[in-house]
Design an enzyme around this catalytic site. Structure first.
Site, PDB file in Angstrom:
ATOM      1  CG  ASP A   1       1.147   0.558  -5.069  1.00 47.66           C
ATOM      2  OD1 ASP A   1       0.619   0.859  -4.133  1.00 47.66           O
ATOM      3  OD2 ASP A   1       0.864  -0.227  -5.991  1.00 47.66           O
TER       4      ASP A   1
ATOM      5  CB  ALA B   1      -1.967 -17.526  -4.668  1.00 54.19           C
ATOM      6  N   GLY B   2      -2.326 -14.088  -5.080  1.00 54.24           N
ATOM      7  CA  GLY B   2      -1.406 -13.019  -4.846  1.00 54.24           C
ATOM      8  C   GLY B   2      -0.220 -12.989  -5.537  1.00 54.24           C
TER       9      GLY B   2
ATOM     10  CG  HIS C   1      -2.129  -1.095   1.138  1.00 49.58           C
ATOM     11  ND1 HIS C   1      -3.116  -0.673   0.368  1.00 49.58           N
ATOM     12  CD2 HIS C   1      -2.192  -2.161   1.786  1.00 49.58           C
ATOM     13  CE1 HIS C   1      -4.087  -1.587   0.313  1.00 49.58           C
ATOM     14  NE2 HIS C   1      -3.556  -2.735   1.215  1.00 49.58           N
TER      15      HIS C   1
ATOM     16  CG  ASP D   1       1.208  -6.599  -9.194  1.00 45.27           C
ATOM     17  OD1 ASP D   1       1.960  -6.416  -8.366  1.00 45.27           O
ATOM     18  OD2 ASP D   1       0.109  -6.606  -9.507  1.00 45.27           O
TER      19      ASP D   1
ATOM     20  CD  GLU E   1      -3.769  -6.530 -14.613  1.00 45.31           C
ATOM     21  OE1 GLU E   1      -4.785  -6.384 -14.190  1.00 45.31           O
ATOM     22  OE2 GLU E   1      -2.932  -7.425 -14.442  1.00 45.31           O
TER      23      GLU E   1
END
Length: 387
Positions: free
Chosen positions: A32, A118-119, A30, A167, A155
Site C-alpha cells: 500500500d 487479531a489483524g 506492504h 482498512d 487514525e
C-alpha cells in the site's frame, strides 16, 4: 443486551444504529505505501455504534466493552491519553470539523465483536462506523470515499497510526462474496468475486503482539524508498516501486545493496502476484490462488523479513495438508494471524490438531476464527418517529 438497549438505558433516547465491519486482506501486504495493489474484504465481525444528537455542546461517549462513560466538550476536542478508545470518536469528529462540516453535541455508545489485536482492523471498524453515523445524523452529504479519508485522518492524528487507506476503504466498501482489488495510487477499485466452493477463510491467531512492527515498518519503508531513488537516477519517470520492474532492480539496485534489492523484489513480485491472483479468482481457480498465498508468505518471511517463528510455524504446519489450498501471514507482521483457505469439512480436524502442537512449540494458545466476506458499513436501524 444490545448496544441499542444499553444506549436507551443510559441516554433515554431512540438512537440511529450503524455497523461497520472489520477486514481481512488476501494478497498485497506492504504494497500500500509503495502505491501498489491490495486485495481486502470486509468480514462478518462488526463495530456497532448507537447515536443521537443532544442539546448540549458535549460529546457523551459510552464504551460497552469498558462499561465507561466519558464526556468531552466539543470546544475541547483533543487526543486523549486516558480512555484511549474515545480517540476514534473524537478523531473522526475533529476530522469532520476540520473539513468544514458542522457537528453539534451528540451521545454515542460503542460496541463490537471484531477481535482486538487479531489483524482484522477493529480500529477502522469503529472509526468508519462513527464517521458514517455522524454523516447520517447531521446530513453532512459525504461520500464513502470521503468518510474513509476522514477515518484515516483520525487514525493518523488521534490514534497515532500512519496507516494507509486500505482498512477504512474495505470497511466502508465491502461486498459479500467479493474481494476489493484496490489501487493504492489512484484509489480506483474493482470487485473480484470469490466463489468458495466448499472452502472457508480461517484465521489462526498467534496471540503474539506486534512488538517490532513500528520500528521495522519504518525501516522497510526507508529501504523501499532507497530502491526507488537508485532506480530513479537512470529512470526519472519512476516515482514508487509501482513503476519499477525486476530488470530495473537487477540492473540498478542489486549491485549496490543486496538487502534493499531483496525488499524491493518482494514488493514488485507481490503486485504482479496479486493481479494474477485476481485472474485466478475470475476464472474460479481457487487452487492457483491458494498457491499464490503460500508464495506471498515465503516472500514476507524470507525476503521482506516481517514474519516471526509463530507465524512461520502455523504456515508450515498446514503447507502439505491436502485440505488447505493456501496460507500466509496477514497484516504488518511480527505477530497477528495467518489467513488460510481450508476445506470446510476439515476445519475442525485441522484446528483441533494444530492447537496443542502450537502451544507445545510456542508456549501460547491458538485462537481460531472462521470468517465470511460481508457487506460494508450500513445502517442497522433508525429512530422510530411517532406519527
Amino acid at each position: 443486551m444490545t448496544v441499542t438497549d444499553i444506549f436507551q438505558q443510559i441516554f433515554e433516547a431512540e438512537p440511529l444504529v450503524v455497523q461497520s465491519p472489520g477486514r481481512i486482506n488476501l494478497l498485497g501486504e506492504h504494497t500500500d505505501y509503495n502505491e501498489g495493489f491490495v486485495l481486502p474484504a470486509a468480514v462478518n465481525k462488526y463495530a456497532t455504534v448507537a447515536i443521537s444528537a443532544n442539546d448540549t455542546g458535549n460529546i457523551v461517549m459510552h464504551s460497552v466493552q469498558f462499561n465507561k462513560t466519558v464526556t468531552v466538550p466539543l470546544a475541547d476536542i483533543a487526543p486523549q491519553t486516558e480512555n484511549s478508545w474515545t480517540n476514534y470518536v473524537l478523531g473522526v469528529t475533529d476530522g469532520l470539523i476540520h473539513g468544514g462540516k458542522k457537528v453539534t453535541g451528540f451521545n454515542i455508545a460503542v460496541d463490537g465483536d471484531i477481535p482486538i489485536g487479531a489483524g482484522m482492523s477493529s480500529s477502522a471498524g469503529i472509526s468508519c462506523a462513527v464517521a458514517f453515523a455522524l454523516n447520517e445524523l447531521f446530513s453532512l452529504g459525504l461520500s464513502r470515499e470521503q468518510l474513509a479519508r476522514t477515518a484515516q485522518w483520525a487514525e493518523h492524528n488521534y490514534a497515532g497510526v500512519a496507516c494507509g487507506i486500505m482498512d477504512q476503504f474495505a470497511s466502508l466498501f465491502g461486498k459479500a462474496n467479493h474481494l476489493i482489488q484496490l489501487d493504492c495510487r489512484s484509489i480506483e477499485y474493482k470487485y473480484v468475486p470469490i466463489e468458495m466452493e466448499g472452502y472457508a477463510l480461517v484465521l489462526f491467531n498467534t496471540n503474539v503482539k506486534h512488538n517490532l512492527a513500528s520500528t521495522e515498518y519504518n525501516q522497510r519503508r526507508q529501504q523501499c524508498e532507497k530502491g526507488v531513488a537508485l532506480v530513479k537516477e537512470k529512470y526519472p519517470q519512476v516515482n514508487s516501486l509501482r513503476d519499477v520492474t525486476m530488470d530495473m532492480l537487477h540492473e540498478l539496485v542489486e549491485p549496490v545493496d543486496q538487502s534493499t534489492f531483496t525488499r524491493c523484489k518482494y514488493v514488485v513480485e507481490e503486485n504482479d502476484r496479486l493481479l494474477k491472483g485476481c485472474e485466478d479468482l475470475r476464472n474460479g481457480d481457487l487452487v492457483a490462488f491458494g498457491k499464490k498465498m503460500f508464495a506471498t508468505h515465503h516472500g514476507l518471511s524470507q525476503e521482506y523479513n516481517v514474519s516471526c517463528p509463530e507465524l512461520d510455524f502455523l504456515v508450515d504446519a498446514v503447507r502439505n495438508d491436502a485440505d488447505v489450498l493456501g496460507a500466509r501471514m496477514m497484516g504488518g507482521g511480527f505477530g497477528g494471524c495467518t489467513i488460510n483457505l481450508i476445506k470446510e469439512e476439515a476445519i475442525e480436524r485441522i484446528a483441533t490438531d494444530l492447537a496443542p502442537k502450537y502451544e507445545a512449540a510456542m508456549g501460547k494458545p491458538l485462537t481460531t476464527y472462521v470468517v465470511l466476506t460481508g457487506d460494508g458499513t450500513s445502517i442497522v436501524s433508525k429512530p422510530v418517529v411517532a406519527a
